[in-house]
Scaffold this active site. Structure first.
Site, short mmCIF file in Angstrom:
data_model
loop_
_atom_site.label_atom_id
_atom_site.label_comp_id
_atom_site.label_asym_id
_atom_site.label_seq_id
_atom_site.Cartn_x
_atom_site.Cartn_y
_atom_site.Cartn_z
N GLU A 235 26.35 -21.66 1.04
CA GLU A 235 26.11 -20.89 -0.19
C GLU A 235 24.91 -21.54 -0.88
OE1 GLU A 235 27.76 -18.21 -1.42
OE2 GLU A 235 29.16 -18.06 0.25
N CYS B 229 23.10 -20.29 -9.94
CA CYS B 229 22.45 -19.94 -8.67
C CYS B 229 21.99 -18.48 -8.65
CB CYS B 229 23.38 -20.21 -7.50
SG CYS B 229 24.95 -19.34 -7.63
P1 NAD Z 1 22.19 -30.09 -3.80
O1 NAD Z 1 21.94 -29.36 -2.52
O2 NAD Z 1 21.22 -31.11 -4.24
O3 NAD Z 1 23.61 -30.84 -3.73
C1 NAD Z 1 24.80 -30.21 -3.34
C2 NAD Z 1 25.75 -31.22 -2.75
O4 NAD Z 1 25.15 -31.79 -1.60
C3 NAD Z 1 26.13 -32.37 -3.67
O5 NAD Z 1 27.51 -32.62 -3.53
C4 NAD Z 1 25.29 -33.52 -3.16
O6 NAD Z 1 25.93 -34.78 -3.31
C5 NAD Z 1 25.13 -33.21 -1.68
N1 NAD Z 1 23.85 -33.68 -1.15
C6 NAD Z 1 22.66 -33.75 -1.80
N2 NAD Z 1 21.70 -34.21 -0.99
C7 NAD Z 1 22.28 -34.42 0.21
C8 NAD Z 1 21.79 -34.88 1.48
N3 NAD Z 1 20.52 -35.24 1.63
N4 NAD Z 1 22.67 -34.98 2.49
C9 NAD Z 1 23.96 -34.62 2.33
N5 NAD Z 1 24.47 -34.20 1.17
C10 NAD Z 1 23.65 -34.08 0.11
O7 NAD Z 1 22.41 -28.95 -4.88
P2 NAD Z 1 22.62 -29.12 -6.42
O8 NAD Z 1 21.38 -29.66 -7.03
O9 NAD Z 1 23.91 -29.82 -6.70
O10 NAD Z 1 22.83 -27.59 -6.85
C11 NAD Z 1 21.77 -26.74 -7.11
C12 NAD Z 1 21.49 -25.81 -5.95
O11 NAD Z 1 22.67 -25.20 -5.52
C13 NAD Z 1 20.57 -24.68 -6.38
O12 NAD Z 1 19.64 -24.42 -5.35
C14 NAD Z 1 21.52 -23.51 -6.53
O13 NAD Z 1 20.91 -22.25 -6.38
C15 NAD Z 1 22.52 -23.78 -5.47
N6 NAD Z 1 23.79 -23.15 -5.77
C16 NAD Z 1 24.21 -22.12 -4.99
C17 NAD Z 1 25.40 -21.48 -5.29
C18 NAD Z 1 25.90 -20.35 -4.47
O14 NAD Z 1 27.03 -19.94 -4.70
N7 NAD Z 1 25.15 -19.80 -3.54
C19 NAD Z 1 26.14 -21.90 -6.40
C20 NAD Z 1 25.67 -22.95 -7.16
C21 NAD Z 1 24.50 -23.57 -6.84
#
Ligand code: NAD
Length: 455
Positions: free
Chosen positions: A214, A248
């Protein structure tokens, strides 16, 4: 850090595998009991959830109810429908299979991993869990370390109500996430950014683990002239500035018919005053940016183009006023990256073809919004663009309809969830064909000689 005395991730997974093997999670009544327990846990901790979200995002209480605690509705929906979802479904067979019966059995996949982001940190950790429990799986949740207070409350609730050998929370950041991803799971459900989604999918590929991703992206919002201006302004303002734009599916940028641009800007400005008063910094209904790092990134976006509404920032509070910017170029970073904050660029078009071409020149978005009563225009936009979902004459609301699968396409994600789609995301559809013994036609058996005309 971890919600359990089992400090080793492999050990937690091993315990969950053993528990899954007992078959207990396959019992529908067990699943319903766990969902009821989850609901009860949320109700009992409502105040602490509100406080955690206030601490992480300065999230207004009403928004917490509407967008976080509302996950209870998802639980109720699953409880109501689970028996139907879990039933084997009859599949039709053709006449030459007349002695057979065909059925599809949904079965749980086993032990699943849920990784969640910080923007709706409670709901986005719990909502996939509802699907995982309903489908009969064991689960590990890794909440976002960036919304640390909410991560803490998720861990607290789950630890209090569930055995870690069934459902566990592993708190931590990137390193913890990568440790988890090195393990073999039966499904990984990831919500987060597109770049990290690729890392998750790569890690999952090593174990051939299926994924639901997602992800995010730039969700466009087209505004035609055939609208109710007041309603449009209100619905865009709400969808863009709820949670200070950290959503998002927030409208990322506006594509506005040039004949209505001025009126729309006036309407948005008026609505902003209506919602947040003359100074949104003093409004109890306006959230803050999650971290200094995210604040610094967003402030740079404000410098792209010309600020026509808002633009004020206060670093010590991580406050960015609801901001509308004009005169942006498509090359500016604000039009290249997902904004994910309270900054709304406006781009005008003379012909809808220009707006469609612009959308199609970018990666497929998670959501697309269209404000227009013109049926032909609605049809054209639906036909000529691709996005995870579409909401016409509103924003965000499609996410709250459990009969609509929610997910992205292309760069905005793989797979979907909510309602039955959540159950399906965590289930394997096992096809079962059964023959009977009352007849055994020999046309398919050797010797084949003289049977060719029968085939
Ligand atoms: P992110 O991808 O930075 O982090 C998400 C999760 O992944 C966190 O738990 C984090 O600890 C982990 N993570 C981060 N970097 C990682 C890596 N290198 N390796 C493994 N795990 C890692 O996202 P965010 O900043 O928490 O959220 C914002 C993003 O999420 C935006 O792009 C937003 O559009 C998207 N989002 C999508 C939805 C949806 O339903 N499609 C909902 C909310 C947010």
């Amino acid at each position: 850090m971890i919600n359990t005395e089992l400090s080793n991730i492999s050990e937690i997974i091993q315990h969950q595998r053993e528990f899954f093997q007992t078959g207990k999670t396959k019992d529908i009544n067990f699943r319903i009991e766990q969902l009821q327990k989850l609901k009860q846990a949320i109700i009992e901790h409502e105040q602490q959830i509100i406080e955690a979200l206030e601490a992480d995002l300065h999230k207004p209480v009403v928004e917490t109810y509407l967008t976080e605690i509302a996950v209870i509705k998802e639980i109720d929906y699953a409880i109501k429908h689970i028996k139907t979802w879990a039933k084997p479904k009859k599949a039709p067979v053709s006449l030459d299979f007349f002695s057979y019966s065909a059925r599809i059995y949904p079965e749980p996949v086993g032990v699943v991993l849920i990784i969640s982001p910080w923007n709706y940190p409670f709901q986005l950790a719990i909502s996939p869990l509802v699907g995982a429990i309903a489908a009969g799986n064991c689960a590990i949740i890794k909440p976002s370390e960036i919304a640390s207070h909410t991560s803490g409350i998720v861990a607290k609730i789950i630890t209090k109500y569930f055995q870690p050998g069934y459902i566990a929370v592993v708190e931590g950041g990137v390193e913890t996430s990568q440790k988890l991803l090195a393990e073999k799971f039966d499904h990984i459900f990831f919500t987060g950014g597109t770049a990290v989604g690729k890392i998750v999918m790569e890690a999952a590929a090593k174990h051939l683990t299926p994924v639901t991703l997602e992800l995010g992206g730039k969700s466009p919002c087209i505004v035609d002239t055939d609208i109710n201006l007041e309603h449009t302004a209100r619905r865009i303002t709400w969808g863009k500035f709820i949670n200070a734009g950290q959503t998002c599916i927030a409208p990322d940028y506006l594509l506005v018919d040039k004949n209505i641009k001025k009126d729309l800007i006036d309407g948005l400005e008026k609505t902003l005053k209506e919602f947040y008063g003359d100074n949104p910094a003093n409004s109890p209904d306006y959230a803050r940016i999650i971290s200094q790092k995210h604040f610094d990134k967003l402030v740079k976006f404000v410098e792209d183009g010309k600020v026509i509404v808002g633009g004020e920032t206060k670093s010590s509070e991580r406050y960015i006023a609801p901001t509308i910017i004009d005169n942006v170029s498509l090359e500016d970073s604000v039009m290249q990256e997902e904004i994910f904050g309270p900054i709304l660029p406006i781009i005008e078009y003379s012909d809808i073809a220009e707006a469609i071409a612009l959308i199609n020149s970018k990666p497929k978005p998670l959501a697309l919004y269209l404000f227009s009563q013109n049926k032909d225009l609605q049809k054209r936009v639906l036909q000529e663009t691709s996005s995870g979902g579409v909401c016409i004459n509103d924003t965000i609301m499609h996410v709250g309809v459990p009969s609509l699968p929610f997910g992205g396409v292309g760069d905005s994600g793989i797979g979907n969830y909510h309602g039955k789609a959540s159950f399906d995301a965590f289930s394997h559809e096992k096809s079962v064909l059964q023959n009977s013994f009352w007849l055994d036609l020999k046309w398919r058996y050797a010797p084949y000689k003289s049977k060719l005309p029968l085939i």
